[in-house]
Enzyme design. Structure first.
Site, PDB file in Angstrom:
ATOM      1  N   CYS A 146      -3.267   5.392  -4.259  1.00 15.12           N
ATOM      2  CA  CYS A 146      -4.476   6.218  -4.418  1.00 15.12           C
ATOM      3  C   CYS A 146      -4.138   7.430  -5.286  1.00 15.12           C
ATOM      4  O   CYS A 146      -4.293   8.585  -4.867  1.00 15.12           O
ATOM      5  CB  CYS A 146      -5.038   6.646  -3.065  1.00 15.12           C
ATOM      6  SG  CYS A 146      -3.870   7.531  -2.012  1.00 15.12           S
TER       7      CYS A 146
ATOM      8  N   ASP B 123       0.908  -1.166   0.000  1.00 16.74           N
ATOM      9  CA  ASP B 123       0.000   0.000   0.000  1.00 16.74           C
ATOM     10  C   ASP B 123       0.937   1.203   0.000  1.00 16.74           C
ATOM     11  O   ASP B 123       1.271   1.743   1.044  1.00 16.74           O
ATOM     12  CB  ASP B 123      -0.891  -0.058   1.248  1.00 16.74           C
ATOM     13  CG  ASP B 123      -1.983   1.000   1.227  1.00 16.74           C
ATOM     14  OD1 ASP B 123      -2.129   1.690   0.201  1.00 16.74           O
ATOM     15  OD2 ASP B 123      -2.675   1.138   2.252  1.00 16.74           O
TER      16      ASP B 123
HETATM   17  C1  LIG Z   1      -0.834   4.737   1.581  1.00 15.23           C
HETATM   18  S1  LIG Z   1      -0.055   4.808   3.107  1.00 15.23           S
HETATM   19  C2  LIG Z   1      -0.385   3.234   3.799  1.00 15.23           C
HETATM   20  C3  LIG Z   1      -1.502   3.280   4.748  1.00 15.23           C
HETATM   21  C4  LIG Z   1      -1.682   2.026   5.566  1.00 15.23           C
HETATM   22  N1  LIG Z   1      -1.872   0.870   4.725  1.00 15.23           N
HETATM   23  C5  LIG Z   1      -2.860   2.197   6.485  1.00 15.23           C
HETATM   24  O1  LIG Z   1      -3.894   1.596   6.260  1.00 15.23           O
HETATM   25  O2  LIG Z   1      -2.728   2.989   7.412  1.00 15.23           O
HETATM   26  C6  LIG Z   1       1.654   4.650   2.715  1.00 15.23           C
HETATM   27  C7  LIG Z   1       2.500   4.580   3.968  1.00 15.23           C
HETATM   28  O3  LIG Z   1       3.843   4.235   3.557  1.00 15.23           O
HETATM   29  C8  LIG Z   1       4.708   4.825   4.498  1.00 15.23           C
HETATM   30  N2  LIG Z   1       6.075   4.826   3.926  1.00 15.23           N
HETATM   31  C9  LIG Z   1       6.700   5.795   3.227  1.00 15.23           C
HETATM   32  N3  LIG Z   1       7.931   5.389   2.870  1.00 15.23           N
HETATM   33  C10 LIG Z   1       8.078   4.125   3.368  1.00 15.23           C
HETATM   34  C11 LIG Z   1       9.144   3.183   3.351  1.00 15.23           C
HETATM   35  N4  LIG Z   1      10.308   3.442   2.741  1.00 15.23           N
HETATM   36  N5  LIG Z   1       8.958   2.002   3.983  1.00 15.23           N
HETATM   37  C12 LIG Z   1       7.790   1.715   4.586  1.00 15.23           C
HETATM   38  N6  LIG Z   1       6.734   2.571   4.630  1.00 15.23           N
HETATM   39  C13 LIG Z   1       6.895   3.761   4.024  1.00 15.23           C
HETATM   40  C14 LIG Z   1       4.105   6.200   4.725  1.00 15.23           C
HETATM   41  O4  LIG Z   1       4.524   6.730   5.937  1.00 15.23           O
HETATM   42  C15 LIG Z   1       2.602   5.873   4.720  1.00 15.23           C
HETATM   43  O5  LIG Z   1       2.172   5.646   6.034  1.00 15.23           O
END
Ligand SMILES: C[S@@+](CC[C@H](N)C(=O)[O-])C[C@H]1O[C@@H](n2cnc3c(N)ncnc32)[C@H](O)[C@@H]1O
Length: 141
Positions: A76, A23
């Site tokens: 999204c 995601d």
């Molecule tokens: C679309 S959101 C996911 C939301 C989550 N599935 C939820 O239901 O709360 C994408 C997430 O990826 C995280 N993110 C950004 N870079 C990342 C990385 N290198 N490794 C893991 N997560 C990361 C962001 O902080 C964000 O919370």
């Protein structure tokens, strides 16, 4: 179930999994109808930066998918650079993955949202949903 906080570009996980859901962080431009202010926070450079991050995350988790397993990529946003372009680049670099049969296990309105390329795309004006893009990939055996 075990939760792990980690950088998905370099996940410290051993073993292989039946399914991995990415995601992914994205520009969020598919949510403009609910978050119109996003348009003021995003510029072209963000799209390029996020597409690179999305690809890095896919590269990071790909080794965790077992042979025959599933890798799902969801964002999204409706930007092609973050959608098809990321997946096409990934598939070119990881020939053991292919787009899964998009109609498998899918029916009704979800089936109507499938693209000719085998991805799923929701459109706010058509589906009364945020704009999402989803690719379901299958790892070769
Ligand atoms: C679309 S959101 C996911 C939301 C989550 N599935 C939820 O239901 O709360 C994408 C997430 O990826 C995280 N993110 C950004 N870079 C990342 C990385 N290198 N490794 C893991 N997560 C990361 C962001 O902080 C964000 O919370």
């Amino acid at each position: 179930m075990r939760a792990l906080v980690a950088d998905a570009r370099r996940p410290a996980l051993a073993g292989r999994f039946d399914a991995v859901l990415v995601d992914a962080p994205c520009s969020g431009l598919g949510t403009l109808r609910r978050h119109p202010e996003v348009r003021w926070r995003r510029g072209p450079e963000d799209i390029t930066r996020l597409a690179a991050l999305q690809r890095e995350i896919l590269d990071g988790v790909a080794p965790l998918v077992r042979p025959g397993g599933t890798l799902v990529y969801a964002v999204c946003t409706l930007m092609e650079e973050e959608n098809e372009d990321v997946i096409r680049g990934f598939l070119a670099a990881w020939p053991r993955f292919a787009v899964d049969d998009p109609s498998r296990g899918v029916e009704g309105r979800v089936r109507e949202a499938l693209t000719g390329d085998g991805f799923l795309r929701t459109l706010p004006h058509r589906d009364d949903l945020d704009g999402f893009f989803v690719a379901r990939l299958r790892a070769g055996t």
